[in-house]
Design a protein around this motif. Structure first.
Motif, PDB file in Angstrom:
ATOM      1  N   LYS A 119      41.249  39.869  45.706  1.00  0.00           N
ATOM      2  CA  LYS A 119      41.448  40.974  44.770  1.00  0.00           C
ATOM      3  C   LYS A 119      40.115  41.653  44.510  1.00  0.00           C
ATOM      4  O   LYS A 119      39.056  41.061  44.693  1.00  0.00           O
ATOM      5  CB  LYS A 119      42.041  40.481  43.455  1.00  0.00           C
ATOM      6  N   TYR A 120      40.186  42.926  44.099  1.00  0.00           N
ATOM      7  CA  TYR A 120      38.966  43.619  43.714  1.00  0.00           C
ATOM      8  C   TYR A 120      38.463  43.019  42.412  1.00  0.00           C
ATOM      9  O   TYR A 120      39.193  42.956  41.411  1.00  0.00           O
ATOM     10  CB  TYR A 120      39.230  45.113  43.549  1.00  0.00           C
ATOM     11  N   SER A 121      37.230  42.590  42.423  1.00  0.00           N
ATOM     12  CA  SER A 121      36.687  41.906  41.248  1.00  0.00           C
ATOM     13  C   SER A 121      36.235  42.883  40.176  1.00  0.00           C
ATOM     14  O   SER A 121      35.896  44.033  40.457  1.00  0.00           O
ATOM     15  CB  SER A 121      35.503  41.030  41.675  1.00  0.00           C
ATOM     16  N   SER A 122      36.258  42.396  38.951  1.00  0.00           N
ATOM     17  CA  SER A 122      35.752  43.145  37.790  1.00  0.00           C
ATOM     18  C   SER A 122      36.439  44.492  37.590  1.00  0.00           C
ATOM     19  O   SER A 122      35.825  45.450  37.114  1.00  0.00           O
ATOM     20  CB  SER A 122      34.237  43.367  37.928  1.00  0.00           C
ATOM     21  N   GLN A 123      37.702  44.589  37.969  1.00  0.00           N
ATOM     22  CA  GLN A 123      38.452  45.834  37.781  1.00  0.00           C
ATOM     23  C   GLN A 123      39.598  45.603  36.800  1.00  0.00           C
ATOM     24  O   GLN A 123      40.281  44.581  36.841  1.00  0.00           O
ATOM     25  CB  GLN A 123      39.017  46.338  39.116  1.00  0.00           C
TER      26      GLN A 123
END
Length: 237
Positions: free
Chosen positions: A3-7
């Motif tokens: 997954k795209y982190s920190s989003q």
């Protein structure tokens, strides 16, 4: 799963703006919202996009579930994304718009969510930014109808030129010269003149016309200029 982190995660919704014409007036189809916040307030047909749905599939599903309408052509309008547009969570909404002949679809509409047609000029207070959606859709419709024959989607199978003119006058809230309008419309070769007349308004009557579907498809993207230039200018101001 990668997954795209920190989003941040946010919800995506679709809202359907259904314009109808009953032969005399323009109307908008609304429902009473079925859940909080703003429960039982008047709303466009809206819902959240599910994990395995496209936006178009979600719009079709929502419209059918909330009103019973199906096989309606929906055109994507634009996204509405103000951070505080929904008081509960961050929700980005994609609006879709449709034009339908009210009489053609009236048997499909169910009453589960109290779907009801309102006069365009007498809409009740709507939830969230739905009034802005309607205004945006109306401006887009007016602009497109000035150049393309999209309003023909609202017509019954047979119609008269006065009925067609009334439809354009109602959309722009203006009077259009009868001779010029008839000349412009007939010069497009989009219409087929029928033998029978509508004599409901006068003894002389007015001939019925139908759409030449082959020419209609060919010329749908042609610039036809059905309305006065003053009205088109006003749309750009």
């Amino acid at each position: 799963m990668i997954k795209y982190s920190s989003q941040n995660r946010m919800l995506v919704a679709v809202d359907c703006i259904i314009f109808g014409f009953d032969g005399t007036d323009y109307k908008v189809l609304l429902i009473q919202r079925g859940f909080a916040p703003e429960k039982e307030k008047w709303s466009l047909m809206g819902g959240f996009v599910q994990e395995k749905e496209s936006l178009e599939q979600a719009a079709d599903r929502v419209l059918k579930q909330l009103t019973g309408l199906k096989n309606v052509y929906l055109e994507q309008l634009q996204a509405f994304s103000e951070p505080d547009r929904d008081p509960i969570e961050r929700v980005i909404a994609m609006a879709y718009v449709a034009l339908i002949d009210i009489h053609k679809y009236e048997q499909q509409i169910n009453d589960d969510f109290h779907a009801r047609w309102f006069l365009l000029r007498e809409l009740p207070k709507l939830i969230f930014d739905h009034a802005q959606m309607v205004d945006t859709a109306l401006q887009r419709l007016r602009y497109k109808a000035a150049f393309h024959p999209i309003l023909f989607e609202l017509l019954p199978e047979k119609f008269t030129l006065p009925q067609l003119q009334a439809m354009y006058e109602g959309l722009y809230d203006t009077k259009i010269d009868k001779r010029n309008f008839s000349r412009k419309v007939l010069s497009t070769n989009l219409l087929i003149k029928e033998q029978e007349k509508d004599k409901s308004s006068s003894k002389k009557g007015a001939f019925y016309y139908s759409i030449d579907k082959e020419h209609y498809k060919e010329k749908f993207e042609s610039l036809l200029n059905f309305v006065p230039k003053t009205e088109i200018t006003a749309l750009n101001e």
